[in-house]
Design an enzyme around this catalytic site. Sequence first.
Site, PDB file in Angstrom:
ATOM      1  N   CYS A 127       7.638   1.906   6.046  1.00  0.00           N
ATOM      2  CA  CYS A 127       6.388   2.153   6.784  1.00  0.00           C
ATOM      3  C   CYS A 127       6.243   3.534   7.405  1.00  0.00           C
ATOM      4  O   CYS A 127       5.210   4.176   7.238  1.00  0.00           O
ATOM      5  CB  CYS A 127       6.233   1.102   7.867  1.00  0.00           C
ATOM      6  SG  CYS A 127       6.032  -0.545   7.176  1.00  0.00           S
ATOM      7  N   ARG A 174      14.066   0.316   1.309  1.00  0.00           N
ATOM      8  CA  ARG A 174      13.051   1.312   0.984  1.00  0.00           C
ATOM      9  C   ARG A 174      13.181   2.528   1.908  1.00  0.00           C
ATOM     10  O   ARG A 174      13.268   2.381   3.116  1.00  0.00           O
ATOM     11  CB  ARG A 174      11.647   0.691   1.091  1.00  0.00           C
ATOM     12  CG  ARG A 174      11.383  -0.299  -0.042  1.00  0.00           C
ATOM     13  CD  ARG A 174      10.030  -0.976   0.096  1.00  0.00           C
ATOM     14  NE  ARG A 174      10.024  -1.976   1.146  1.00  0.00           N
ATOM     15  CZ  ARG A 174       8.971  -2.757   1.428  1.00  0.00           C
ATOM     16  NH1 ARG A 174       7.859  -2.619   0.740  1.00  0.00           N
ATOM     17  NH2 ARG A 174       9.048  -3.643   2.392  1.00  0.00           N
ATOM     18  N   GLU A 218      -0.273  -5.515  11.225  1.00  0.00           N
ATOM     19  CA  GLU A 218       0.958  -6.212  11.593  1.00  0.00           C
ATOM     20  C   GLU A 218       1.910  -5.255  12.313  1.00  0.00           C
ATOM     21  O   GLU A 218       2.229  -4.199  11.785  1.00  0.00           O
ATOM     22  CB  GLU A 218       1.618  -6.769  10.318  1.00  0.00           C
ATOM     23  CG  GLU A 218       2.834  -7.597  10.604  1.00  0.00           C
ATOM     24  CD  GLU A 218       2.564  -8.614  11.692  1.00  0.00           C
ATOM     25  OE1 GLU A 218       1.749  -9.509  11.478  1.00  0.00           O
ATOM     26  OE2 GLU A 218       3.165  -8.501  12.780  1.00  0.00           O
ATOM     27  N   THR A 227       0.861  -1.189   0.000  1.00  0.00           N
ATOM     28  CA  THR A 227       0.000   0.000   0.000  1.00  0.00           C
ATOM     29  C   THR A 227       0.897   1.239   0.000  1.00  0.00           C
ATOM     30  O   THR A 227       0.946   1.980   0.982  1.00  0.00           O
ATOM     31  CB  THR A 227      -0.885   0.016   1.272  1.00  0.00           C
ATOM     32  OG1 THR A 227      -0.031  -0.159   2.422  1.00  0.00           O
ATOM     33  CG2 THR A 227      -1.919  -1.081   1.238  1.00  0.00           C
ATOM     34  N   PRO A 228       1.642   1.449  -1.091  1.00  0.00           N
ATOM     35  CA  PRO A 228       2.610   2.550  -1.100  1.00  0.00           C
ATOM     36  C   PRO A 228       1.933   3.922  -1.139  1.00  0.00           C
ATOM     37  O   PRO A 228       0.715   4.003  -1.320  1.00  0.00           O
ATOM     38  CB  PRO A 228       3.387   2.310  -2.408  1.00  0.00           C
ATOM     39  CG  PRO A 228       2.435   1.571  -3.285  1.00  0.00           C
ATOM     40  CD  PRO A 228       1.563   0.758  -2.383  1.00  0.00           C
ATOM     41  N   PHE A 284       3.690   7.495  16.364  1.00  0.00           N
ATOM     42  CA  PHE A 284       4.284   7.731  17.690  1.00  0.00           C
ATOM     43  C   PHE A 284       5.750   7.294  17.721  1.00  0.00           C
ATOM     44  O   PHE A 284       6.603   7.962  18.296  1.00  0.00           O
ATOM     45  CB  PHE A 284       3.505   6.974  18.777  1.00  0.00           C
ATOM     46  CG  PHE A 284       2.418   7.783  19.419  1.00  0.00           C
ATOM     47  CD1 PHE A 284       1.284   8.145  18.700  1.00  0.00           C
ATOM     48  CD2 PHE A 284       2.511   8.194  20.736  1.00  0.00           C
ATOM     49  CE1 PHE A 284       0.277   8.907  19.287  1.00  0.00           C
ATOM     50  CE2 PHE A 284       1.513   8.953  21.336  1.00  0.00           C
ATOM     51  CZ  PHE A 284       0.387   9.303  20.610  1.00  0.00           C
ATOM     52  N   LEU A 300       5.053  -6.224  13.443  1.00  0.00           N
ATOM     53  CA  LEU A 300       6.459  -6.644  13.423  1.00  0.00           C
ATOM     54  C   LEU A 300       7.341  -5.521  12.906  1.00  0.00           C
ATOM     55  O   LEU A 300       6.890  -4.668  12.152  1.00  0.00           O
ATOM     56  CB  LEU A 300       6.634  -7.879  12.523  1.00  0.00           C
ATOM     57  CG  LEU A 300       6.449  -7.710  11.014  1.00  0.00           C
ATOM     58  CD1 LEU A 300       7.677  -7.146  10.341  1.00  0.00           C
ATOM     59  CD2 LEU A 300       6.100  -9.034  10.389  1.00  0.00           C
ATOM     60  N   ALA A 316       0.385   4.105  15.812  1.00  0.00           N
ATOM     61  CA  ALA A 316       1.510   3.486  16.540  1.00  0.00           C
ATOM     62  C   ALA A 316       2.801   3.824  15.791  1.00  0.00           C
ATOM     63  O   ALA A 316       3.808   4.211  16.399  1.00  0.00           O
ATOM     64  CB  ALA A 316       1.324   1.978  16.654  1.00  0.00           C
TER      65      ALA A 316
HETATM   66  N1  LIG Z   1       7.423  -4.303   5.922  1.00  0.00           N
HETATM   67  C1  LIG Z   1       7.038  -4.159   7.167  1.00  0.00           C
HETATM   68  O1  LIG Z   1       7.844  -4.126   8.092  1.00  0.00           O
HETATM   69  C2  LIG Z   1       5.592  -4.032   7.508  1.00  0.00           C
HETATM   70  C3  LIG Z   1       5.211  -4.089   8.846  1.00  0.00           C
HETATM   71  C4  LIG Z   1       3.862  -3.969   9.157  1.00  0.00           C
HETATM   72  C5  LIG Z   1       2.953  -3.757   8.147  1.00  0.00           C
HETATM   73  N2  LIG Z   1       3.352  -3.692   6.848  1.00  0.00           N
HETATM   74  C6  LIG Z   1       2.349  -3.477   5.816  1.00  0.00           C
HETATM   75  O2  LIG Z   1       2.182  -4.680   5.080  1.00  0.00           O
HETATM   76  C7  LIG Z   1       1.872  -4.377   3.712  1.00  0.00           C
HETATM   77  C8  LIG Z   1       2.837  -5.099   2.797  1.00  0.00           C
HETATM   78  O3  LIG Z   1       4.170  -4.638   3.070  1.00  0.00           O
HETATM   79  P1  LIG Z   1       5.448  -5.363   2.508  1.00  0.00           P
HETATM   80  O4  LIG Z   1       6.613  -4.665   3.095  1.00  0.00           O
HETATM   81  O5  LIG Z   1       5.326  -6.833   2.677  1.00  0.00           O
HETATM   82  O6  LIG Z   1       5.292  -4.997   0.944  1.00  0.00           O
HETATM   83  P2  LIG Z   1       5.952  -5.713  -0.314  1.00  0.00           P
HETATM   84  O7  LIG Z   1       5.819  -4.749  -1.428  1.00  0.00           O
HETATM   85  O8  LIG Z   1       7.289  -6.255   0.059  1.00  0.00           O
HETATM   86  O9  LIG Z   1       5.024  -6.987  -0.597  1.00  0.00           O
HETATM   87  C9  LIG Z   1       3.737  -6.909  -1.152  1.00  0.00           C
HETATM   88  C10 LIG Z   1       3.560  -8.065  -2.139  1.00  0.00           C
HETATM   89  O10 LIG Z   1       2.199  -8.082  -2.606  1.00  0.00           O
HETATM   90  C11 LIG Z   1       2.214  -8.575  -3.929  1.00  0.00           C
HETATM   91  N3  LIG Z   1       0.948  -8.267  -4.614  1.00  0.00           N
HETATM   92  C12 LIG Z   1       0.507  -7.061  -5.033  1.00  0.00           C
HETATM   93  N4  LIG Z   1      -0.711  -7.172  -5.607  1.00  0.00           N
HETATM   94  C13 LIG Z   1      -1.061  -8.479  -5.525  1.00  0.00           C
HETATM   95  C14 LIG Z   1      -2.215  -9.216  -5.934  1.00  0.00           C
HETATM   96  N5  LIG Z   1      -3.257  -8.605  -6.510  1.00  0.00           N
HETATM   97  N6  LIG Z   1      -2.230 -10.537  -5.697  1.00  0.00           N
HETATM   98  C15 LIG Z   1      -1.187 -11.151  -5.098  1.00  0.00           C
HETATM   99  N7  LIG Z   1      -0.065 -10.498  -4.685  1.00  0.00           N
HETATM  100  C16 LIG Z   1      -0.003  -9.183  -4.899  1.00  0.00           C
HETATM  101  C17 LIG Z   1       3.409  -7.905  -4.538  1.00  0.00           C
HETATM  102  O11 LIG Z   1       3.848  -8.583  -5.704  1.00  0.00           O
HETATM  103  C18 LIG Z   1       4.440  -7.955  -3.387  1.00  0.00           C
HETATM  104  O12 LIG Z   1       5.273  -9.103  -3.490  1.00  0.00           O
HETATM  105  C19 LIG Z   1       1.919  -2.855   3.606  1.00  0.00           C
HETATM  106  O13 LIG Z   1       0.611  -2.351   3.735  1.00  0.00           O
HETATM  107  C20 LIG Z   1       2.746  -2.439   4.790  1.00  0.00           C
HETATM  108  O14 LIG Z   1       2.426  -1.154   5.235  1.00  0.00           O
HETATM  109  C21 LIG Z   1       4.652  -3.862   6.512  1.00  0.00           C
END
Ligand SMILES: NC(=O)c1ccc[n+]([C@@H]2O[C@H](COP(=O)([O-])OP(=O)(O)OC[C@H]3O[C@@H](n4cnc5c(N)ncnc54)[C@H](O)[C@@H]3O)[C@@H](O)[C@H]2O)c1
Length: 445
Positions: free
Chosen positions: A259, A329, A144, A75-76, A209, A146, A206
């Site tokens: 994030c 990133r 999430e 969700t960029p 903060f 983590l 969160a």
């Molecule tokens: N990275 C973190 O530390 C973290 C922590 C908590 C929450 N989040 C949240 O989790 C979400 C994902 O983050 P991320 O870092 O894993 O991102 P990421 O870009 O590494 O991974 C997302 C994946 O989703 C896939 N994707 C996109 N559209 C799709 C579809 N229609 N069907 C199947 N797969 C699809 C992409 O190919 C990609 O591999 C974000 O909303 C982020 O804010 C991330």
Amino acid sequence: MAVIAQKCPEIDVTVVDINEQRIKDWNDENLDNLPIYEPGLKEVVAEARGRNLFFSTDVEKAIDEAQMIFLSVNTPTKTYGKGKGMAADLKFLELSARQIARVAKEDKIVVEKSTLPVRTAEAVKTILDSTSNGVKFHILSNPEFLAEGTAIKDLQEGDRVLIGGEQTPEGQEAMDALSDIYAHWMPQDRILQTNVWSSELSKLTANAFLAQRVSSINSLSALCEATEANVEEVGRAIGADSRIGPKFLKTSVGFGGSCFQKDILNLVYICRSLGLQEVADYWEQVIIMNDYQKKRFADKIISTLFNTVSGKKMAFLGWAFKKDTNDTRETAAMYVADHLMDDQANIHVYDPKVRHEQMFADVDYLNTRSEAENKELLTPETDPYEACKDAHAIAILTEWDEFVDYDWQRLYENMMKPAFVFDGRNILDKEKLESIGFVYYGIGR
Ligand SMILES: NC(=O)c1ccc[n+]([C@@H]2O[C@H](COP(=O)([O-])OP(=O)(O)OC[C@H]3O[C@@H](n4cnc5c(N)ncnc54)[C@H](O)[C@@H]3O)[C@@H](O)[C@H]2O)c1
């Protein structure tokens, strides 16, 4: 999902992604080739993969077979149109929701795992409910918490799990079904149930903060440099107050990662959209301070090196946005590099886990100069001693533990003199480096 599979061997977990290369890497025999570097991850994958953890590109089959679907797509920040540069881009989420609506033949629980703006679940629900094939969907928010670099530990021993659901008997049933999964390893009192909106907002705030603490201590680092105070001492003294606590008070060249910035921008955008201008400005300042800190660090390097770095070799130790991850990133390193490259510095980068193509992709992403120019000014290195050889200065951009243990005497001997160290993470021993002969700059001390 790997940790859920590990902790719940009787549940089949299938991770699907449209990115074929990623799935191929997740299925790689050699666990060192997993697409994400995270301490402890390969052990978890080794235990569960092929038993009840599967990786596939067959999204439709996985939707069809699942009783519970976790939406974890990216969700960029939007890069176009309304809300450009601030709002979350929900197109990936919407596409997934539409695909679920199209494919599902039986009732399902759909869990929002991605970090989303408040009231997104409602949009997901509208899309899912618009199918007229009689299938019922229950939407939960389960953000999430983590942190990269400590993800496995955070998941196995998390402070809390948050589950938001509709306040109806069916909503309660769905929340309990998800709670039961976490209850395999999490104590019951750490599984918090709330309404959907509270859950969505809690995740965004969160992160706001946490980032605010970093910007707060970084603002003090600038003040400390202008005075005789030492930010490490100030941080320790502030953190000793039990109401404030010691964590996340470490100063640095600035926070990075996928994030913090994205989520705060998103929060700011929501506040502006709701007409809450002062609230938006308040949170936006966290980002402004972070940008200032990165630029201040780069400016400090230039001014110390006699006001120009043009044609000078600069060694960067670290490129990842923090240690124990290969994620780059929004890494502070790329912004500092970009700033120095504007002044025509030659940057040689060593990072223990980041691939060389990724470093080029990062500076190209900033779009400041042509790819050819970036190739000329940036040189990824596989050996740290080679990266530092004949350099005018070393800049520490990531707090990798191994940097502390390097043979600093040897590094010094092979550098140009005077030899400078800019410790963007305050991990090195100032006195030790100065006794070797380095000119040392640490942030706020
Ligand atoms: N990275 C973190 O530390 C973290 C922590 C908590 C929450 N989040 C949240 O989790 C979400 C994902 O983050 P991320 O870092 O894993 O991102 P990421 O870009 O590494 O991974 C997302 C994946 O989703 C896939 N994707 C996109 N559209 C799709 C579809 N229609 N069907 C199947 N797969 C699809 C992409 O190919 C990609 O591999 C974000 O909303 C982020 O804010 C991330």
